[in-house]
Design a protein around this motif. Structure first.
Motif, short mmCIF file in Angstrom:
data_model
loop_
_atom_site.label_atom_id
_atom_site.label_comp_id
_atom_site.label_asym_id
_atom_site.label_seq_id
_atom_site.Cartn_x
_atom_site.Cartn_y
_atom_site.Cartn_z
N GLY A 191 0.77 -1.24 0.00
CA GLY A 191 0.00 0.00 0.00
C GLY A 191 0.80 1.28 0.00
N PHE A 192 2.07 1.24 -0.43
CA PHE A 192 2.82 2.50 -0.53
C PHE A 192 2.84 2.98 -1.98
CE2 PHE A 192 6.12 -0.85 -0.88
CZ PHE A 192 6.81 -0.46 -2.03
N GLU A 193 3.07 4.27 -2.15
CA GLU A 193 3.16 4.85 -3.49
C GLU A 193 4.61 4.86 -3.94
OE1 GLU A 193 2.57 9.20 -5.74
OE2 GLU A 193 1.77 8.89 -3.70
N LEU A 194 4.85 4.41 -5.18
CA LEU A 194 6.21 4.37 -5.73
C LEU A 194 6.37 5.43 -6.80
CD1 LEU A 194 8.99 2.87 -5.98
CD2 LEU A 194 7.92 1.51 -7.79
N VAL A 195 7.44 6.23 -6.68
CA VAL A 195 7.76 7.24 -7.69
C VAL A 195 9.16 6.91 -8.23
CG1 VAL A 195 8.13 9.69 -8.15
CG2 VAL A 195 6.42 8.98 -6.46
N ALA A 196 9.25 6.61 -9.54
CA ALA A 196 10.53 6.22 -10.14
C ALA A 196 11.17 7.40 -10.88
CB ALA A 196 10.32 5.06 -11.11
N LEU A 197 12.43 7.69 -10.56
CA LEU A 197 13.14 8.84 -11.12
C LEU A 197 14.45 8.40 -11.78
CD1 LEU A 197 12.67 11.19 -8.04
CD2 LEU A 197 11.36 11.25 -10.17
N PRO A 198 14.47 8.30 -13.13
CA PRO A 198 15.69 7.86 -13.80
C PRO A 198 16.77 8.94 -13.83
CG PRO A 198 14.01 8.43 -15.42
CD PRO A 198 13.37 8.54 -14.06
N VAL A 199 18.03 8.51 -13.78
CA VAL A 199 19.19 9.40 -13.90
C VAL A 199 20.06 8.88 -15.02
CG1 VAL A 199 21.27 10.27 -12.76
CG2 VAL A 199 19.15 9.98 -11.44
N ASP A 200 20.31 9.71 -16.02
CA ASP A 200 21.11 9.26 -17.17
C ASP A 200 22.59 9.16 -16.82
OD1 ASP A 200 18.90 9.04 -18.84
OD2 ASP A 200 19.04 11.10 -19.54
N HIS A 201 23.27 8.21 -17.49
CA HIS A 201 24.72 8.00 -17.36
C HIS A 201 25.46 9.30 -17.69
CE1 HIS A 201 28.71 6.26 -18.27
NE2 HIS A 201 28.66 7.00 -19.35
N PRO A 202 26.54 9.63 -16.96
CA PRO A 202 27.08 8.89 -15.82
C PRO A 202 26.45 9.29 -14.49
CG PRO A 202 28.58 10.66 -16.40
CD PRO A 202 27.46 10.71 -17.41
N GLY A 203 25.57 10.30 -14.49
CA GLY A 203 24.83 10.62 -13.28
C GLY A 203 25.24 11.90 -12.59
N GLN A 204 25.99 12.75 -13.27
CA GLN A 204 26.46 13.99 -12.63
C GLN A 204 25.38 15.06 -12.56
OE1 GLN A 204 29.92 14.03 -15.23
NE2 GLN A 204 31.24 14.24 -13.45
N GLU A 205 24.36 14.94 -13.41
CA GLU A 205 23.29 15.94 -13.43
C GLU A 205 22.01 15.34 -12.84
OE1 GLU A 205 21.21 18.80 -13.15
OE2 GLU A 205 23.19 19.28 -13.98
N GLN A 206 21.65 15.78 -11.62
CA GLN A 206 20.47 15.25 -10.95
C GLN A 206 19.60 16.35 -10.33
OE1 GLN A 206 21.23 11.92 -8.21
NE2 GLN A 206 23.22 11.58 -9.18
N LYS A 207 19.82 17.58 -10.71
CA LYS A 207 19.10 18.70 -10.10
C LYS A 207 17.59 18.53 -10.19
CE LYS A 207 22.52 21.47 -8.83
NZ LYS A 207 22.78 21.71 -7.39
N SER A 208 17.11 18.16 -11.37
CA SER A 208 15.65 18.09 -11.56
C SER A 208 15.04 16.98 -10.71
CB SER A 208 15.32 17.86 -13.04
OG SER A 208 15.85 16.63 -13.50
N GLN A 209 15.74 15.84 -10.59
CA GLN A 209 15.21 14.74 -9.80
C GLN A 209 15.07 15.13 -8.33
OE1 GLN A 209 17.63 14.51 -12.04
NE2 GLN A 209 17.35 12.72 -13.35
N TRP A 210 16.07 15.84 -7.81
CA TRP A 210 16.02 16.18 -6.38
C TRP A 210 15.10 17.37 -6.11
CZ3 TRP A 210 17.33 12.93 -2.71
CH2 TRP A 210 18.09 11.82 -3.10
N LEU A 211 14.89 18.20 -7.12
CA LEU A 211 13.87 19.25 -6.98
C LEU A 211 12.49 18.61 -6.89
CD1 LEU A 211 15.14 22.00 -9.47
CD2 LEU A 211 14.94 22.19 -6.96
N GLN A 212 12.29 17.53 -7.69
CA GLN A 212 11.01 16.82 -7.63
C GLN A 212 10.84 16.14 -6.26
OE1 GLN A 212 10.08 14.29 -10.97
NE2 GLN A 212 8.48 13.19 -9.86
N ILE A 213 11.93 15.58 -5.74
CA ILE A 213 11.86 14.95 -4.41
C ILE A 213 11.52 16.00 -3.35
CG2 ILE A 213 13.29 13.89 -2.59
CD1 ILE A 213 14.67 12.30 -4.90
#
Length: 426
Positions: A191-213
């Motif tokens: 009963g938990f909600e899952l939110v999947a956030l992909p990060v493209d190789h090699p992974g140095q750019e993650q600003k948008s994912q953590w803004l969403q978090i």
């Protein structure tokens, strides 16, 4: 008298004949490329344990081990080239440390009758030995990791995750996508909600994912990362003040490399594991004496006891024990790759055996069989202490959800068998 004559005859034959052939262990390493920081300590641990067996014990069953290292740079095409270049040397088992390379090698090793050990990575459904005859992924796989994380969170929440939100930050590759289906099934079950956030190789750019978090405010974040992606994620989590104790990485996101760059901000971060941490085990005294101090270490000796060094060492321990089992079953000291496969399929790691190896409580107990190439699916949790710069095992190796995972493995392996005209063998 007969025994003495037989022994004398064997000694004379060995003296007159060629020396015993080596036990050949390839190391598809990556000491270069974007993931070298993870590849180097693993390869050092893998090589150093076999060096220890040569220096201290004279090899395994009286036969020396010969390591054949081939640099892949974590590149799938290069990994396949390394396999083709080394398999003819009598290679007993491959450990590619790459899900991409693993997928390419599964049909090749099956055709060539050489076993493949993808410890804690690769194709999860290869646990089904009835379909995947030559691939082994004991003692745990990615789906066990997903379930282990959820079970740990269930414990933390009194057995109830209903209404909770869990984000998955994952490497946008075959590796990173592995846990998604399992987590989807577990989200339905609990009963938990899952939110999947992909990060493209090699992974140095993650600003948008953590803004969403920051915007979505999940209760927990899970991570399937590798290389620089991990340390960037830990720093980004710190930047948005996400509570580190609610951030859990898979075992490939839980090394010193991943947390040291963030300093104190990484304190409390957690990671899954299928082996213990540190050097408080007798085998490390032997490694220091026979390998490091003797100037025979694969690296500079500075990686000994780190998470990924220990994982490489553990992979070598399991390979060595499978060699012993193969020698026992076949009656041959100079085993073939086919006999090695049989040894891996009959492997049993007990508490007594680990203690004899100087590794008591280092890894979970498990056994392998024709049907089960993945072991007993026991997963632990570690936590980072930034002040002391150490990982600590905070949860014992515990059972994962066999009902959910078993059904997914049956479904995926059945599809693979149908696509490749494979008949069950067990």
């Amino acid at each position: 008298m007969k025994l003495k004559l037989a022994t004398a005859a064997l000694s004379a034959l060995m003296a007159a004949g060629p020396a015993l052939a080596d036990l050949v262990i390839p190391d598809l390493s990556y000491r270069t490329g974007p993931y070298a920081a993870g590849g180097i300590p693993f390869s050092d641990g893998y090589n150093d344990y076999f060096t220890l067996l040569n220096e201290r014990d004279g090899g395994i069953g009286g036969v020396p081990i010969r390591m054949v290292e081939c640099e892949t740079g974590y590149n799938t095409e290069k990994g396949v080239e390394c396999y083709e270049a080394t398999k003819g040397e009598g290679a007993l088992v491959y450990q590619p440390l790459s899900t991409g390379i693993t997928y390419q090698l599964i049909p090749k090793v099956t055709a060539d009758d050489i076993p493949l050990h993808t410890m804690g990575y690769g194709r999860t459904s290869a646990k089904n030995g009835d379909v995947f005859s030559h691939t082994f992924n004991y003692p745990a796989n990615y789906w066990d990791g997903a379930s282990g994380a959820v079970n740990y969170l269930l414990e933390e929440n009194g057995g109830d995750l209903s209404g909770k939100k869990i984000a998955l930050v994952y490497h946008n590759s075959a590796y990173g996508k592995e846990p998604i289906r399992t987590l989807e099934e577990l989200s339905k079950k609990h009963g938990f909600e899952l939110v999947a956030l992909p990060v493209d190789h090699p992974g140095q750019e993650q600003k948008s994912q953590w803004l969403q978090i920051r915007r979505d405010r999940p209760d927990y974040v899970l991570m399937w990362g590798w290389g620089v992606m991990n340390q960037v994620a830990v720093q980004e989590a710190a930047n948005i003040r996400f509570p580190m104790e609610n951030f859990i990485g898979i075992w490939w996101s839980g090394s010193e490399n991943d947390v040291l760059p963030a300093g104190e901000a990484a304190n409390g971060y957690k990671a899954l594991t299928f082996h213990n941490v540190g050097t408080d085990f007798p085998v490390f005294d032997d490694l220091q004496k026979h390998v490091v101090d003797a100037g025979k270490a694969a690296g500079a000796g500075d990686q000994v006891g780190t998470v990924l060094y220990n994982r490489g060492l553990y992979a070598a321990v399991l390979a060595a024990e499978a060699i012993k089992k193969a020698q026992e079953i076949s009656g041959n000291a100079e085993i073939t790759p086919s006999e090695m496969r049989a040894g891996m399929e009959a492997l049993e790691m007990t508490e007594e055996k680990m203690a004899e190896l100087g590794l008591a409580n280092f890894g979970p107990t498990f056994s392998v069989s024709c049907e089960n190439h993945g072991g007993d699916a026991l997963v632990g949790v570690t936590q980072w202490d930034a002040a002391n710069k150490t990982w600590t095992l905070i949860s014992d190796f515990k059972q994962t959800d066999g009902e959910v995972i078993g059904a997914l493995i049956d479904e995926d392996s059945a599809a693979y068998a149908a696509e490749n005209n494979i008949e069950g063998r067990c």
